[in-house]
Scaffold this active site. Structure first.
Site, PDB file in Angstrom:
ATOM      1  N   ARG A  33     -34.928 -31.499  25.157  1.00  0.00           N
ATOM      2  CA  ARG A  33     -34.444 -30.532  24.294  1.00  0.00           C
ATOM      3  C   ARG A  33     -34.228 -29.256  25.029  1.00  0.00           C
ATOM      4  NH1 ARG A  33     -37.529 -26.501  20.690  1.00  0.00           N
ATOM      5  NH2 ARG A  33     -36.245 -26.312  19.141  1.00  0.00           N
ATOM      6  N   ILE A  59     -31.549 -22.875  17.887  1.00  0.00           N
ATOM      7  CA  ILE A  59     -31.875 -24.137  17.813  1.00  0.00           C
ATOM      8  C   ILE A  59     -32.649 -24.612  16.911  1.00  0.00           C
ATOM      9  CG2 ILE A  59     -33.275 -24.187  19.587  1.00  0.00           C
ATOM     10  CD1 ILE A  59     -32.290 -26.633  20.727  1.00  0.00           C
ATOM     11  N   SER A  60     -32.458 -25.519  15.933  1.00  0.00           N
ATOM     12  CA  SER A  60     -33.404 -25.675  14.927  1.00  0.00           C
ATOM     13  C   SER A  60     -34.581 -26.309  15.302  1.00  0.00           C
ATOM     14  CB  SER A  60     -32.863 -26.938  13.874  1.00  0.00           C
ATOM     15  OG  SER A  60     -31.625 -26.358  13.319  1.00  0.00           O
ATOM     16  N   GLN A  61     -35.944 -26.027  14.529  1.00  0.00           N
ATOM     17  CA  GLN A  61     -37.078 -26.642  14.752  1.00  0.00           C
ATOM     18  C   GLN A  61     -37.011 -28.139  14.689  1.00  0.00           C
ATOM     19  OE1 GLN A  61     -39.600 -25.833  11.051  1.00  0.00           O
ATOM     20  NE2 GLN A  61     -41.237 -26.818  11.991  1.00  0.00           N
ATOM     21  N   PRO A  62     -37.734 -28.824  15.799  1.00  0.00           N
ATOM     22  CA  PRO A  62     -37.730 -30.142  15.825  1.00  0.00           C
ATOM     23  C   PRO A  62     -37.972 -30.859  14.530  1.00  0.00           C
ATOM     24  CG  PRO A  62     -38.405 -29.222  17.922  1.00  0.00           C
ATOM     25  CD  PRO A  62     -38.427 -27.903  17.000  1.00  0.00           C
TER      26      PRO A  62
END
Length: 213
Positions: A33, A59-62
């Site tokens: 990431r 960038i989206s939360q995992p």
């Protein structure tokens, strides 16, 4: 901060938060990431949080990436042709690409699209076709799709995306303005009837119109 041990701690956190798909967890554990972030933010790459990538995007939360991907895998009958709305940094793209046969991705911000393409090439991911386009209209020329995933939230489910689903196709996306929820839209066979399942609250950037060059 970008070691495999750090990544493994994130995966353990995702397990504790309810992600159970070993396929999804394995792909996320092996996907770097930090390569999808500016160098200054790379040390935060394996925190379970969204992070800025420029142009008002994130960038989206995992956890959200894992949750949406897990939903797609569990609900879709086929994953031969999948559409992603909002390429962004390319992180969600990289996760999906390793789990589906052919991935099509649209992004409205040209510099982000070029960065994502470069990162995917560096990771030897070659089953993705990406284009500069408004996400709400999907990519009808490449459809129909077995599944569609959106990383941006419209105020209502776009009719154009529903019509691009193949028979029994599935759409996973955040929907709402002030309050957003994750929804799963399932097409009933090849009919124009759709089942909508409303899931947990989420927070995504809005799905906007217009292309930024």
């Amino acid at each position: 901060m970008t070691s495999q041990r750090t990544r493994n701690r994130l995966i353990q956190r995702l397990r504790e938060e309810g992600i159970s798909s070993e396929q999804v967890l394995d792909v996320m554990a092996s996907t770097p990431r930090h390569l999808f972030l500016d160098e200054a933010l790379a040390v935060r790459a394996y925190e379970d949080t969204s992070l800025p990538i420029g142009y008002g995007q994130t960038i989206s939360q995992p956890y959200v990436v894992a949750r949406m991907t897990e939903l797609l895998l569990s609900r879709a009958r086929s994953l031969q042709r999948v559409l992603e709305i909002g390429t962004g940094s390319g992180y969600q793209t990289a996760i999906l690409a390793r789990l589906v046969e052919h991935l099509y991705s649209v992004e409205r911000i040209a510099p982000l699209l070029e960065q994502a393409r470069r990162r995917l090439r560096e990771l030897n991911i070659h089953n993705v076709e990406a284009a500069l386009s408004q996400g709400g209209f999907g990519w009808p020329e490449k459809g129909p799709f077995d599944a569609i995933l959106s990383a941006a939230a419209p105020s209502a489910i776009p009719a154009e995306l529903k019509q691009q689903l193949s028979p029994d196709g599935v759409l996973v996306m955040p929907v709402g303005a002030e309050r957003q929820h994750l929804v799963v839209v399932s097409r009933r066979g090849d009919s124009d009837q759709f089942d909508v399942e409303k899931l947990e609250p989420v927070r995504f950037v809005p799905l906007l119109s217009g292309v930024v060059r």
